[in-house]
Design a protein around this motif. Structure first.
Motif, PDB file in Angstrom:
ATOM      1  N   PHE A   1       0.830  -1.204   0.000  1.00 28.46           N
ATOM      2  CA  PHE A   1       0.000   0.000   0.000  1.00 28.46           C
ATOM      3  C   PHE A   1       0.865   1.255   0.000  1.00 28.46           C
ATOM      4  O   PHE A   1       0.459   2.284  -0.538  1.00 28.46           O
ATOM      5  N   LYS A   2       2.062   1.177   0.594  1.00 25.75           N
ATOM      6  CA  LYS A   2       2.955   2.342   0.540  1.00 25.75           C
ATOM      7  C   LYS A   2       3.374   2.607  -0.895  1.00 25.75           C
ATOM      8  O   LYS A   2       3.339   3.740  -1.365  1.00 25.75           O
ATOM      9  N   ALA A   3       3.741   1.510  -1.582  1.00 24.49           N
ATOM     10  CA  ALA A   3       4.199   1.678  -2.958  1.00 24.49           C
ATOM     11  C   ALA A   3       3.063   2.177  -3.849  1.00 24.49           C
ATOM     12  O   ALA A   3       3.284   2.944  -4.782  1.00 24.49           O
ATOM     13  N   GLU A   4       1.857   1.726  -3.582  1.00 21.15           N
ATOM     14  CA  GLU A   4       0.721   2.145  -4.408  1.00 21.15           C
ATOM     15  C   GLU A   4       0.172   3.498  -3.953  1.00 21.15           C
ATOM     16  O   GLU A   4      -0.776   3.999  -4.535  1.00 21.15           O
ATOM     17  N   LYS A   5       0.702   4.041  -2.885  1.00 29.30           N
ATOM     18  CA  LYS A   5       0.209   5.285  -2.285  1.00 29.30           C
ATOM     19  C   LYS A   5      -1.280   5.182  -1.976  1.00 29.30           C
ATOM     20  O   LYS A   5      -2.075   6.073  -2.276  1.00 29.30           O
ATOM     21  N   ALA A   6      -1.675   4.042  -1.435  1.00 27.66           N
ATOM     22  CA  ALA A   6      -3.090   3.828  -1.121  1.00 27.66           C
ATOM     23  C   ALA A   6      -3.217   3.382   0.327  1.00 27.66           C
ATOM     24  O   ALA A   6      -4.075   2.584   0.669  1.00 27.66           O
ATOM     25  N   MET A   7      -2.339   3.877   1.180  1.00 26.73           N
ATOM     26  CA  MET A   7      -2.345   3.468   2.580  1.00 26.73           C
ATOM     27  C   MET A   7      -3.590   4.009   3.274  1.00 26.73           C
ATOM     28  O   MET A   7      -3.900   5.189   3.189  1.00 26.73           O
ATOM     29  N   ARG A   8      -4.301   3.126   3.947  1.00 24.11           N
ATOM     30  CA  ARG A   8      -5.478   3.576   4.697  1.00 24.11           C
ATOM     31  C   ARG A   8      -5.417   2.908   6.048  1.00 24.11           C
ATOM     32  O   ARG A   8      -5.223   1.708   6.137  1.00 24.11           O
ATOM     33  N   PHE A   9      -5.624   3.694   7.101  1.00 23.75           N
ATOM     34  CA  PHE A   9      -5.459   3.103   8.422  1.00 23.75           C
ATOM     35  C   PHE A   9      -6.585   2.128   8.750  1.00 23.75           C
ATOM     36  O   PHE A   9      -6.459   1.308   9.647  1.00 23.75           O
TER      37      PHE A   9
END
Lengths: 203, 479
Positions: free
Chosen positions: B98-106
């Motif tokens: 998710f970091k690489a995809e810039k889609a991090m969600r808590f």
């Protein structure tokens, strides 16, 4: 007994009248308001039967939530109800058929009470002898025997809420939000700037 | 009047840890401004580890609580630990992706923890209501997780498909449960078993079992209720797919086994034929439909359908040896899946993640160790000795032969041979094709997961004792 009978006819008559108005009212907002009236009268009927918990639930859930939701939908969506009602007569035979079937079913149910009167005794759940009201009785079983399922249902609703927020909420960076602490904490020094403007010149 | 005493909460401590932990993480995520994802990921790992420790450490052999609807026995403990490992691996592997995809969600780790809670409640269910509650909790969290990349059309489609079909399956399961309740007068497994033992099977109960099995088969994605699997696996983000392939399958299979063995032991001939059918159909479809796949996630979807078919072979025998086989199969399946998905997550170039099988071409020349371990995992998935996958199949087929289900065993072995084709094709592409462009170096987390799972898969034959003994121990608690 006479008083209870009088109240029964009051609530029942008003409920039927209000239900009739729901389907005949021209203004949809009036229809929803009549629906609320019908719910209130149905709740009154429940109270007469000694089911005060159901009565309160009816008021809270149907009047408090469902009917208000209807009201919002009716007011927010631009639906042309006059146009919707145009085919009214066309659907009348079908609607009458459904109504007739319902009526026959109701007569059958009531008829069985007439044929064997002892069934009617089962219709109303007996109150507990030691004066436990049905709200208390429900609470006692819900929070003891079924507490696990109750809590599990709570977790499921929590997931549903998280899901709805995760999948639909968009944070708009441009949206201005209230920050009460910052707003209250403003003072003239930081909030206003006083400049002396010479006549005939801009800033 | 029911007693006002607090029920015995000790057996449910792991579940309480997960529930309270998830809510605490939620509060933190909502009220702490700024980037909290890292902290919440770490907390999710801690909460899951604590829950696993609690599962193992709660004292007692067979614990029943909440009026007998919640059971903690050795079977439940074993399955819960497996499930938690599956969830842990998914959380750990998701961070980098998710970091690489810039889609991090808590919310992602929180939803995983809540799904795990649902799975554990499902594994511990000792009645139809508890089963349904746990199932819904895990399913609802999974639907959301499938669509968590809401800007991706594929992920949204996957989530919606999963939701619609899953809701249908839940409805069928509920209908079956209501029929069973109606014809037996109780929702508790032991009560249902007693009614059937006393009065025999009625037509209504058989209908109930069929609908219940349909709902459960959907959750383990067994044929003919598998249709959602390839689309959801392909559409969902890869760490989510890795999660779907492991933990929910294990939990659903556990409750499948518990329901059949503890609630319907007297009706074994009736459900056995259904399980034999779905088992054969799953193995065959898993083997044949995977041949034409070009997307590796889709291929893994068909592979998981096939593997669930193999695990059901053990249940079909309905014996102690069969349940033991299922437990061993699921443990080894977990190790193989975790390793394989670590490899799939490592298929990433500078421009993004790739999912086509052809991208693996010539991997042996680019990164020999990666290729070797993936090849070992593929051999193991195909069931080639002396790797762990062979022993997994060995125990379930042994149980089937002991139960005189020769046809099932023969068909299982044959479909395993067909299935070997597409696993071997991946190895052929890696070792004999012209090299494609190199991948980015593998992150440390994925290396660790791949390393651990490879150790289990490659070295299992040296010390199979502990797992086999533990599985035997766990299976005995059901009989």
């Amino acid at each position: 007994m006479i008083l209870a009978g009088a109240f029964f006819y009051l609530f029942a008559g008003l409920a039927v009248a209000a239900a009739f108005m729901v389907i005949t009212a021209r203004n949809p907002v009036h229809a929803v308001l009549f629906l609320i009236l019908a719910f209130f009268n149905a709740a009154g009927l429940f109270v007469l039967m000694g089911a005060e918990f159901l009565a309160m639930i009816l008021v809270i859930v149907y009047v408090g939530a469902v009917a208000v939701l209807f009201l919002f939908v009716v007011m927010m969506l631009d639906i042309d109800f006059v146009e919707l009602k145009q085919g009214f007569l066309q659907y009348l035979p079908f609607g009458a058929l459904v109504g007739a079937i319902l009526l026959i079913e109701l007569i059958l149910v009531l008829g069985s009470w007439v044929i064997s009167p002892d069934i009617a005794q089962h219709a109303g759940a007996p109150l507990a002898a030691d004066g436990v009201t049905n709200t208390q009785a429900l609470g006692q079983i819900l929070y003891t025997k079924y507490v696990y399922f109750f809590e599990a249902a709570g977790m499921i609703l929590l997931v549903a809420m998280i899901g709805a927020i995760v999948l639909t909420l968009h944070h708009k960076p441009a949206a201005k939000r209230q920050n009460i602490a910052a707003q209250v904490g403003r003072d003239p020094k930081t909030a206003i700037e006083i400049r002396h403007v010479e006549p005939g010149q801009g800033i | 009047m029911p007693s006002m005493a607090l029920p015995n909460l000790a057996p449910a401590i792991p579940e309480i840890i997960l529930a309270v932990g998830a809510m605490a993480m939620l509060m933190l995520g909502v009220f702490r401004s700024g980037r909290v994802s890292d902290m919440i990921n770490a907390q999710a790992v801690v909460v899951l580890v604590l829950a696993a420790a609690a599962v193992i450490l709660v004292p007692g052999k067979l614990l029943l609580t909440f009026d007998g609807v919640f059971i903690l026995d050795d079977f439940a403990r074993f399955m819960k630990v497996l499930t938690i490992i599956g969830s842990l691996v998914a959380v750990v592997m998701s961070i980098g992706y998710f970091k690489a995809e810039k889609a991090m969600r808590f919310e992602f780790p929180i939803l995983i923890v809540l799904a795990t809670l649902g799975m554990m409640m499902m594994i511990s269910a000792n009645g139809l209501i508890a089963l349904y509650m746990g199932l819904e909790l895990q399913s609802l969290a999974l639907y959301v997780v499938a669509a968590i990349q809401r800007d991706s059309a594929r992920a949204t489609e996957a989530g919606l498909k999963y939701f619609v079909l899953g809701a249908l399956a839940s409805g069928m399961l509920l209908y079956g449960a209501s029929l069973i309740y109606g014809f037996s007068g109780t929702t508790e497994f032991a009560g249902i078993a007693a009614v059937i033992a006393g009065g025999g099977m009625s037509l209504g109960l058989i209908f109930g079992i069929v609908f219940l099995l349909a709902g459960l088969a959907f959750k383990v994605s067994a044929v003919p209720f598998h249709m959602w699997t390839p689309d959801v696996y392909e559409g969902a983000p890869t760490p989510v797919t890795a999660f779907f392939a492991a933990a929910p399958k294990i939990a659903a299979m556990a409750i499948f086994v518990r329901t059949m063995v503890t609630a319907f032991p007297a009706a074994t001939p009736e459900w056995q034929q259904i399980v034999v059918f779905i088992s054969i159909a799953s193995m065959a479809l898993g083997a044949f439909a995977a041949i034409g796949q070009t997307n590796i996630k889709r291929l893994m979807a068909y592979s998981s359908i096939g593997h669930m078919g193999f695990a059901l072979v053990g249940l079909a025998s309905g014996s102690l040896a069969g349940v033991k086989g299922v437990i061993i199969y699921l443990s080894i399946y977990l190790a193989m899946t975790a390793g394989t998905f670590a490899c799939i997550l490592a298929m990433r170039r500078r421009e993004g993640a790739v999912e086509e099988i052809d991208e693996l071409a010539g991997l042996a020349k680019r990164s020999p160790m990666f290729a070797f371990l993936l090849a070992m995992l593929m051999f193991s998935l195909a069931g080639i000795p002396p790797l762990a996958g062979f022993f997994a199949k060995f125990y379930v087929f042994l149980a089937a032969i002991e139960a005189q289900l020769y046809g099932l065993a023969v068909l299982g072995v044959l479909s395993s041979v067909v299935g070997a084709f597409y696993y071997l094709r991946i190895i052929k592409i890696m070792y004999f094709d012209e090299p494609a462009e190199a991948f980015e170096p593998m992150p440390g987390v994925l290396r660790t997961v791949l390393g651990l799972s490879s150790i289990v898969v490659i070295l299992f034959f040296l010390i199979p004792g502990p797992l086999v003994a533990a599985a035997d121990f766990a299976a005995r608690s059901l009989f």
